[in-house]
Design a protein around this motif. Sequence first.
Motif, PDB file in Angstrom:
ATOM      1  N   CYS A   1     -20.503 -74.248 -41.291  1.00  0.00           N
ATOM      2  CA  CYS A   1     -19.489 -73.721 -40.358  1.00  0.00           C
ATOM      3  C   CYS A   1     -18.127 -74.370 -40.568  1.00  0.00           C
TER       4      CYS A   1
ATOM      5  N   HIS B   1     -24.394 -76.454 -33.742  1.00  0.00           N
ATOM      6  CA  HIS B   1     -23.051 -76.860 -34.182  1.00  0.00           C
ATOM      7  C   HIS B   1     -22.404 -77.853 -33.228  1.00  0.00           C
TER       8      HIS B   1
ATOM      9  N   CYS C   1     -21.271 -79.142 -42.594  1.00  0.00           N
ATOM     10  CA  CYS C   1     -22.031 -77.962 -42.176  1.00  0.00           C
ATOM     11  C   CYS C   1     -21.389 -76.708 -42.779  1.00  0.00           C
TER      12      CYS C   1
ATOM     13  N   CYS D   1     -22.712 -81.609 -37.948  1.00  0.00           N
ATOM     14  CA  CYS D   1     -23.421 -80.690 -37.053  1.00  0.00           C
ATOM     15  C   CYS D   1     -24.918 -81.001 -37.034  1.00  0.00           C
TER      16      CYS D   1
END
Length: 319
Positions: free
Chosen positions: A174, A162, A172, A179
């Motif tokens: 996340c 990340h 991503c 990332c």
Amino acid sequence: MGYRIGMDVGGTNVVTGLFGADGKLLRKSKTRTVKTSSQELLQQLADLCRELLIVENVSEQRLSTVGIGLPGFINAETGLVTAANLPFNDIPVAERLRQLIGVPVTVENDVRMIVYGESLRGAGQGFSHILGVTLGTGMASAWVTNGHLHGGAGGLAGEIGHIAYPDIPYMCGCGMKGCLETVVSASGIVRQAQDGLSAGWVGLLADRFPAHMREELTSKDVWQAYDDGDAFAGQVFQRTANWLSRVLIPSVALLSPDVIIIGGGVAAAGDVFFGPLRKYVAESLHPLYRERLLVAPPSLGDDSGLYGSAEYAAKRLIS
Ligand SMILES: [Zn+2]
């Protein structure tokens, strides 16, 4: 010291391994993960431990520890576990399982347990400073020095997947954009290949995966196309190696590992990936690092995590 159990609890399967007091893997089992509730999954884990003991004719009294690796975040202070692909949301897994099995339990992130297992029993055996990276669905790393797994502040060490780069255009899971794991992972390989095909690549991969089949493409298909002579597929692995080297080069300068162990689906591609990776890493490092650094695949196959979690629990809880 008695028998130990190591468990690799994934979103699809639970793999359980029973180890002797000498650390030898005696038997393992693989079962679909129960995901209905945290209580039912915990009960399944306890049952799987008991089943292995029965099959190997070992009494419960002779079991000393259970170690678990799972794809999630474990709060180092509270022991609460949160895992997106498992029914665990702030669950004290180690404590609950200890109540069900009656022996001490450790729970750690699965990537850390894979790297820990490799450091003690696999490709890192005989070395003191081991950096491990896994490239599977996502990308993560762990650092083991003199047998100690480094967790870092908040237990956050190793989330190298990340790190965001401005020239990586993908969102991503996340929530961040760019990332590293959106391109350097098995899913990243697929994404690169799908983008290339959409942009008009020609060759074996394009022949095998016309537009209506592209969703089914796997990283293994990309490797297969490379192995059969597809030049574009080879470029995907080279580009992936180049991206990965961006984070490995400063890591080597900071940590000076003896060996970097790189596992997971992408690493299985072998020389087409490791060749360029070693070259990129070597090009940017001072000769003092270069001369001693090894970049190697894991040597315990699918069992790294079992060895890691079993050893980790035994070392943490009995000493
Ligand atoms: Zn991310």
